[in-house]
Design a protein around this motif. Structure first.
Motif, short mmCIF file in Angstrom:
data_model
loop_
_atom_site.label_atom_id
_atom_site.label_comp_id
_atom_site.label_asym_id
_atom_site.label_seq_id
_atom_site.Cartn_x
_atom_site.Cartn_y
_atom_site.Cartn_z
N ARG A 1 41.55 40.51 39.67
CA ARG A 1 41.83 39.30 38.88
C ARG A 1 42.23 39.69 37.46
NH1 ARG A 1 44.49 35.54 38.67
NH2 ARG A 1 43.83 35.11 40.78
N THR A 2 41.54 40.66 36.87
CA THR A 2 41.88 41.13 35.52
C THR A 2 43.30 41.69 35.50
OG1 THR A 2 39.57 41.62 35.04
CG2 THR A 2 41.21 42.74 33.69
N THR A 3 43.65 42.46 36.51
CA THR A 3 45.01 43.02 36.61
C THR A 3 46.04 41.91 36.74
OG1 THR A 3 44.17 45.04 37.63
CG2 THR A 3 46.51 44.54 37.95
N LEU A 4 45.76 40.94 37.60
CA LEU A 4 46.69 39.81 37.77
C LEU A 4 46.87 39.03 36.48
CD1 LEU A 4 45.50 38.55 41.26
CD2 LEU A 4 47.76 39.48 40.73
N ASN A 5 45.78 38.80 35.76
CA ASN A 5 45.87 38.08 34.49
C ASN A 5 46.68 38.86 33.45
OD1 ASN A 5 44.34 36.04 35.60
ND2 ASN A 5 42.44 36.63 34.58
N THR A 6 46.49 40.17 33.42
CA THR A 6 47.23 41.03 32.49
C THR A 6 48.72 41.00 32.83
OG1 THR A 6 45.30 42.44 32.18
CG2 THR A 6 47.45 43.37 31.59
N GLU A 7 49.03 41.10 34.12
CA GLU A 7 50.43 41.05 34.56
C GLU A 7 51.08 39.72 34.20
OE1 GLU A 7 50.06 41.85 38.73
OE2 GLU A 7 49.93 44.02 38.45
N ALA A 8 50.34 38.63 34.38
CA ALA A 8 50.88 37.30 34.06
C ALA A 8 51.10 37.14 32.56
CB ALA A 8 49.93 36.22 34.57
N ALA A 9 50.17 37.64 31.76
CA ALA A 9 50.30 37.53 30.30
C ALA A 9 51.49 38.33 29.79
CB ALA A 9 49.02 37.99 29.62
N ALA A 10 51.80 39.44 30.48
CA ALA A 10 52.89 40.30 30.05
C ALA A 10 54.26 39.62 30.20
CB ALA A 10 52.88 41.61 30.84
N HIS B 1 41.74 33.82 46.40
CA HIS B 1 42.64 34.38 47.41
C HIS B 1 43.65 35.36 46.81
CE1 HIS B 1 41.88 31.24 50.75
NE2 HIS B 1 40.91 31.15 49.86
N GLU B 2 44.22 35.01 45.68
CA GLU B 2 45.23 35.88 45.06
C GLU B 2 44.62 37.23 44.69
OE1 GLU B 2 48.68 35.57 41.62
OE2 GLU B 2 46.86 34.38 41.39
N ALA B 3 43.43 37.23 44.10
CA ALA B 3 42.77 38.48 43.71
C ALA B 3 42.35 39.28 44.95
CB ALA B 3 41.58 38.20 42.82
N ILE B 4 41.92 38.59 45.99
CA ILE B 4 41.55 39.30 47.22
C ILE B 4 42.77 39.98 47.81
CG2 ILE B 4 40.79 38.98 49.61
CD1 ILE B 4 38.91 36.75 48.51
N ARG B 5 43.92 39.30 47.82
CA ARG B 5 45.14 39.92 48.36
C ARG B 5 45.57 41.11 47.51
NH1 ARG B 5 46.65 37.04 52.59
NH2 ARG B 5 46.36 34.81 52.61
N LYS B 6 45.33 41.04 46.21
CA LYS B 6 45.66 42.15 45.32
C LYS B 6 44.72 43.33 45.58
CE LYS B 6 47.64 43.84 41.48
NZ LYS B 6 49.07 44.11 41.38
N ALA B 7 43.43 43.05 45.72
CA ALA B 7 42.43 44.10 45.93
C ALA B 7 42.47 44.68 47.34
CB ALA B 7 41.04 43.56 45.63
N TYR B 8 42.82 43.84 48.29
CA TYR B 8 42.84 44.25 49.70
C TYR B 8 44.20 43.89 50.31
CZ TYR B 8 37.84 44.31 48.74
OH TYR B 8 36.62 44.56 48.19
N PRO B 9 45.21 44.71 50.10
CA PRO B 9 46.57 44.39 50.58
C PRO B 9 46.67 44.21 52.09
CG PRO B 9 46.58 46.34 49.15
CD PRO B 9 45.16 45.97 49.38
N SER C 1 33.17 43.24 42.56
CA SER C 1 33.70 44.01 41.43
C SER C 1 35.17 44.39 41.66
CB SER C 1 32.86 45.25 41.16
OG SER C 1 32.85 46.10 42.30
N ASP C 2 35.55 44.64 42.92
CA ASP C 2 36.96 44.92 43.24
C ASP C 2 37.82 43.67 43.03
OD1 ASP C 2 36.20 47.48 43.93
OD2 ASP C 2 36.23 47.10 46.09
N ILE C 3 37.29 42.54 43.44
CA ILE C 3 38.01 41.27 43.27
C ILE C 3 38.15 40.94 41.79
CG2 ILE C 3 37.96 38.79 43.76
CD1 ILE C 3 36.40 39.58 46.37
N ASP C 4 37.08 41.16 41.02
CA ASP C 4 37.12 40.90 39.57
C ASP C 4 38.15 41.80 38.89
OD1 ASP C 4 35.15 39.00 39.94
OD2 ASP C 4 33.52 40.30 39.22
N ALA C 5 38.19 43.07 39.29
CA ALA C 5 39.16 44.01 38.71
C ALA C 5 40.59 43.58 39.06
CB ALA C 5 38.89 45.43 39.21
#
Length: 107
Positions: A43-52, A5-13, A37-41
């Motif tokens: 998720r990658t962005t969300l993970n990078t933001e969280a790690a930062a 759900h979190e990645a879907i909301r990020k990919a599709y605001p 592939s949009d959802i995976d991208a």
């Protein structure tokens, strides 16, 4: 199958409703075609933001070395002032350095 759900909301605001069984929908009820592939991208962005910003919680609650309470830090500062150690050799400064060294800010 559970949707991310979190990645879907990020990919599709514009997604306002997400249901694991029926998919994602806009406010007007229109179904959104989900592209993995949009959802995976996203998720990658969300993970990078969280790690930062993870170092912040590591320094305060989750890390192996965390900041002392404000009261304890004030006590350290007061003791350092009385001892004339308001430099990097004081108790407070060495404590803060130890926490920052144990939980470095990512570059």
């Amino acid at each position: 199958m559970a949707l991310d759900h979190e990645a879907i909301r990020k990919a599709y605001p514009d997604a306002v409703t997400i249901d694991d069984g029926t998919g994602a929908f806009k406010a007007d009820g229109t179904q959104i075609t989900l592209v993995q592939s949009d959802i995976d991208a996203a998720r990658t962005t969300l993970n990078t933001e969280a790690a930062a910003v993870k170092y912040k919680t590591d320094r305060t609650t989750d890390g192996s070395t965390v900041y002392a309470s404000f009261g304890d830090q004030l006590d350290m500062l007061y003791a350092d002032m009385k001892a004339g150690k308001l430099d990097t050799t004081g108790t407070w400064a060495t404590h803060i350095k130890a926490v920052k060294d144990a939980n470095p800010k990512p570059s």
